[in-house]
Design a protein around this motif. Sequence first.
Motif, PDB file in Angstrom:
ATOM      1  N   LEU A  77      -0.287  -0.892 -17.603  1.00 44.49           N
ATOM      2  CA  LEU A  77      -0.338  -1.752 -17.396  1.00 44.49           C
ATOM      3  C   LEU A  77       0.201  -2.233 -15.849  1.00 44.49           C
ATOM      4  CD1 LEU A  77      -1.505  -5.110 -16.142  1.00 44.49           C
ATOM      5  CD2 LEU A  77       0.643  -6.069 -17.172  1.00 44.49           C
ATOM      6  N   LEU A  78       2.687  -1.328 -15.042  1.00 44.58           N
ATOM      7  CA  LEU A  78       2.594  -0.939 -14.716  1.00 44.58           C
ATOM      8  C   LEU A  78       1.711  -0.324 -13.837  1.00 44.58           C
ATOM      9  CD1 LEU A  78       6.423  -2.729 -16.399  1.00 44.58           C
ATOM     10  CD2 LEU A  78       5.623  -3.367 -14.475  1.00 44.58           C
ATOM     11  N   ALA A  79       1.910   0.901 -14.625  1.00 45.16           N
ATOM     12  CA  ALA A  79       2.114   1.970 -13.394  1.00 45.16           C
ATOM     13  C   ALA A  79       0.659   1.515 -12.751  1.00 45.16           C
ATOM     14  CB  ALA A  79       1.119   3.252 -14.419  1.00 45.16           C
ATOM     15  N   GLY A  80      -0.858   1.589 -13.746  1.00 44.99           N
ATOM     16  CA  GLY A  80      -1.973   0.665 -12.278  1.00 44.99           C
ATOM     17  C   GLY A  80      -1.774  -0.217 -11.308  1.00 44.99           C
ATOM     18  N   PHE A  81      -0.605  -1.135 -12.080  1.00 41.86           N
ATOM     19  CA  PHE A  81      -0.533  -2.091 -10.849  1.00 41.86           C
ATOM     20  C   PHE A  81       0.163  -1.919  -9.407  1.00 41.86           C
ATOM     21  CE2 PHE A  81       2.634  -5.484  -8.888  1.00 41.86           C
ATOM     22  CZ  PHE A  81       1.626  -6.098  -8.672  1.00 41.86           C
ATOM     23  N   TYR A  82       1.285  -0.422  -9.921  1.00 36.85           N
ATOM     24  CA  TYR A  82       2.275  -0.585  -8.650  1.00 36.85           C
ATOM     25  C   TYR A  82       1.085   0.821  -8.009  1.00 36.85           C
ATOM     26  CZ  TYR A  82       6.068  -1.675 -10.719  1.00 36.85           C
ATOM     27  OH  TYR A  82       7.011  -3.106 -11.617  1.00 36.85           O
ATOM     28  N   ALA A  83       0.320   1.069  -8.204  1.00 36.10           N
ATOM     29  CA  ALA A  83      -0.407   2.434  -7.920  1.00 36.10           C
ATOM     30  C   ALA A  83      -1.712   1.326  -6.835  1.00 36.10           C
ATOM     31  CB  ALA A  83      -1.498   3.528  -9.102  1.00 36.10           C
ATOM     32  N   TRP A  84      -2.190   0.596  -7.711  1.00 34.35           N
ATOM     33  CA  TRP A  84      -3.559  -0.162  -6.508  1.00 34.35           C
ATOM     34  C   TRP A  84      -2.049  -0.751  -5.462  1.00 34.35           C
ATOM     35  CZ3 TRP A  84      -2.010  -5.288  -6.278  1.00 34.35           C
ATOM     36  CH2 TRP A  84      -2.985  -6.153  -5.100  1.00 34.35           C
ATOM     37  N   ARG A  85      -0.812  -1.352  -5.220  1.00 37.78           N
ATOM     38  CA  ARG A  85       0.021  -1.860  -4.622  1.00 37.78           C
ATOM     39  C   ARG A  85      -0.018  -0.997  -3.016  1.00 37.78           C
ATOM     40  NH1 ARG A  85       5.667  -4.648  -6.472  1.00 37.78           N
ATOM     41  NH2 ARG A  85       6.226  -2.902  -6.087  1.00 37.78           N
ATOM     42  N   ASN A  86       0.618   0.610  -4.235  1.00 36.09           N
ATOM     43  CA  ASN A  86       0.607   1.599  -2.801  1.00 36.09           C
ATOM     44  C   ASN A  86      -0.043   0.837  -1.872  1.00 36.09           C
ATOM     45  OD1 ASN A  86       2.800   2.567  -3.851  1.00 36.09           O
ATOM     46  ND2 ASN A  86       1.754   4.197  -5.085  1.00 36.09           N
ATOM     47  N   GLY A  87      -1.428   0.968  -2.006  1.00 41.29           N
ATOM     48  CA  GLY A  87      -2.921   0.568  -1.103  1.00 41.29           C
ATOM     49  C   GLY A  87      -2.673  -0.705  -0.143  1.00 41.29           C
ATOM     50  N   CYS A  88      -1.666  -1.732  -0.185  1.00 38.23           N
ATOM     51  CA  CYS A  88      -1.547  -2.627   0.476  1.00 38.23           C
ATOM     52  C   CYS A  88      -0.840  -2.721   1.768  1.00 38.23           C
ATOM     53  CB  CYS A  88      -0.289  -3.579  -0.233  1.00 38.23           C
ATOM     54  SG  CYS A  88      -1.378  -4.436  -1.845  1.00 38.23           S
ATOM     55  N   GLU A  89      -0.382  -1.409   1.772  1.00 40.41           N
ATOM     56  CA  GLU A  89       0.214  -0.767   3.173  1.00 40.41           C
ATOM     57  C   GLU A  89      -0.559  -0.687   4.287  1.00 40.41           C
ATOM     58  OE1 GLU A  89       0.762   3.542   4.868  1.00 40.41           O
ATOM     59  OE2 GLU A  89       1.730   3.304   2.480  1.00 40.41           O
ATOM     60  N   LYS A  90      -2.438  -0.554   3.587  1.00 32.13           N
ATOM     61  CA  LYS A  90      -3.111  -0.620   4.083  1.00 32.13           C
ATOM     62  C   LYS A  90      -3.796  -1.728   4.397  1.00 32.13           C
ATOM     63  CE  LYS A  90      -2.507   3.471   5.795  1.00 32.13           C
ATOM     64  NZ  LYS A  90      -2.203   4.495   7.168  1.00 32.13           N
ATOM     65  N   LEU A  91      -3.697  -2.573   3.397  1.00 27.95           N
ATOM     66  CA  LEU A  91      -4.999  -3.893   3.540  1.00 27.95           C
ATOM     67  C   LEU A  91      -3.576  -5.162   3.948  1.00 27.95           C
ATOM     68  CD1 LEU A  91      -6.040  -3.400  -0.721  1.00 27.95           C
ATOM     69  CD2 LEU A  91      -6.662  -2.496   1.587  1.00 27.95           C
ATOM     70  N   LYS A  92      -2.525  -4.953   4.035  1.00 24.25           N
ATOM     71  CA  LYS A  92      -1.944  -6.034   4.531  1.00 24.25           C
ATOM     72  C   LYS A  92      -2.353  -6.921   5.516  1.00 24.25           C
ATOM     73  CE  LYS A  92       1.323  -2.989   7.524  1.00 24.25           C
ATOM     74  NZ  LYS A  92       2.571  -2.877   7.308  1.00 24.25           N
ATOM     75  N   ARG A  93      -3.395  -6.435   6.307  1.00 27.80           N
ATOM     76  CA  ARG A  93      -4.152  -7.229   8.075  1.00 27.80           C
ATOM     77  C   ARG A  93      -5.266  -7.942   6.783  1.00 27.80           C
ATOM     78  NH1 ARG A  93      -0.759  -3.618  10.409  1.00 27.80           N
ATOM     79  NH2 ARG A  93       1.207  -4.525  12.068  1.00 27.80           N
ATOM     80  N   ASP A  94      -5.815  -7.567   6.234  1.00 24.58           N
ATOM     81  CA  ASP A  94      -7.965  -7.209   5.773  1.00 24.58           C
ATOM     82  C   ASP A  94      -7.553  -9.206   5.083  1.00 24.58           C
ATOM     83  OD1 ASP A  94      -9.821  -5.816   4.498  1.00 24.58           O
ATOM     84  OD2 ASP A  94      -8.756  -7.115   2.766  1.00 24.58           O
ATOM     85  N   PRO A  95      -8.265  -9.634   5.827  1.00 24.01           N
ATOM     86  CA  PRO A  95      -8.294 -11.015   5.348  1.00 24.01           C
ATOM     87  C   PRO A  95      -8.993 -10.819   3.992  1.00 24.01           C
ATOM     88  CG  PRO A  95     -10.998  -9.776   6.350  1.00 24.01           C
ATOM     89  CD  PRO A  95      -9.627  -8.897   6.774  1.00 24.01           C
ATOM     90  N   VAL A  96      -9.343 -10.560   3.229  1.00 17.25           N
ATOM     91  CA  VAL A  96      -9.761 -10.656   1.734  1.00 17.25           C
ATOM     92  C   VAL A  96      -8.522  -9.835   0.840  1.00 17.25           C
ATOM     93  CG1 VAL A  96     -11.291  -9.343  -0.215  1.00 17.25           C
ATOM     94  CG2 VAL A  96     -11.753 -10.556   1.796  1.00 17.25           C
TER      95      VAL A  96
END
Length: 383
Positions: free
Chosen positions: A53-72
């Motif tokens: 759970l933690l490993a998958g969550f952190y992996a996904w959260r790395n993508g937030c670097e590119k999603l921080k301005r995404d409207p969704v």
Amino acid sequence: MTSALRHLAWTLPVLALLAGCNGGETAKPEPHAIATYAPATFKDLPAVSDEDLLAGFYAWRNGCEKLKRDPVWAATCEAAGNATASAAQVRTFLEQNLQVYGLRSAENKANGLITGYYEPVYPGSLSQSATNHVAVYGIPDDMIVVDLASVYPELKGKRLRGRLDGRVLKPYDTAEVINRNGVKAPVLAWLTDPMDLQFLQIQGSGRVQLEDGRQLRLGYADQNGHPYRPIGRWLVEQGQLKKEDVSMGAIHAWAQANPQRVPELLASNPSYVFFSTRPDSNEGPRGSLNVPLTAGYSVAIDRKVIPLGSLLWLSTTRPDGSPVVRPVGAQDTGGAIAGEVRADLFWGTGPEAGELAGNMKQQGQIWMLWPKGQPLPEVPKVL
């Protein structure tokens, strides 16, 4: 990686012509979505260990670097920054911020195909020699890319690749022509085996092991515009392999036993990938989202069905049958990853990851964890 093989087919507006060919009163087929999202709850998700759970969550959260301005995803990504203390806190974050949807095929089937990919390491050189004679090309100087969405908004994400012949834009060379004649492009490296180049293109990124001990890192840069066709399919059609026996290892073994037919095998896939050099790093290769992929927790998807950057819940098995249940980040795309319930799981770098990826052809289910209050993605419809 910019995973596993990338492609965009040469697209022409033929629907209007086809519509004019119906001379009778035959009922027209109704368009339907290529996939659907079935509402579900967190209780419907298969259980996952705290570690996964933690490993998958952190992996996904790395993508937030590119999603921080995404409207969704912007608000959800901001909230994700505070969910770091424990698995319990991550579970609370998920339930408070996301809604669960089961991915279904057009026929409402929950199961789909889950494959694997990896970052290969192949021997090679920066200069041509009798041993190192297979060119790895950068983007051709004479290739023109046309973004179709600038003219047809409904074709968002579709591009034409071609070459000017006078004032006419014609399709770019197929892989067969490029392998035979070369191309006007910088050569980034030289490999020893044409099959290494083919597998490098299928994976979408990789490393070249140089003679001085250094490694040259390569990533997907572009593609020739022709559709990807699996070389394993050609071997099945030729009666050389059984469908259930197709794997990367089996294909490589056939090529070694039949070197005179390798050009014919490679010509069966018209798609050709061009590369760019990447900075050396201990991180995973960067996928289509342009964040490093995490071994075991990043997947390549069909972005027509699953938006890039999405958080998914994956339930499948390894080739040995052991379960793989975990959240994963949709951080890459690939030409071979098309359709309904479909994902390609990134396994890492090197031969061990390659063995696992090459044998992975499993059934599995995918759930999409989507931000609450946001409209679901619009899935294309087909006849």
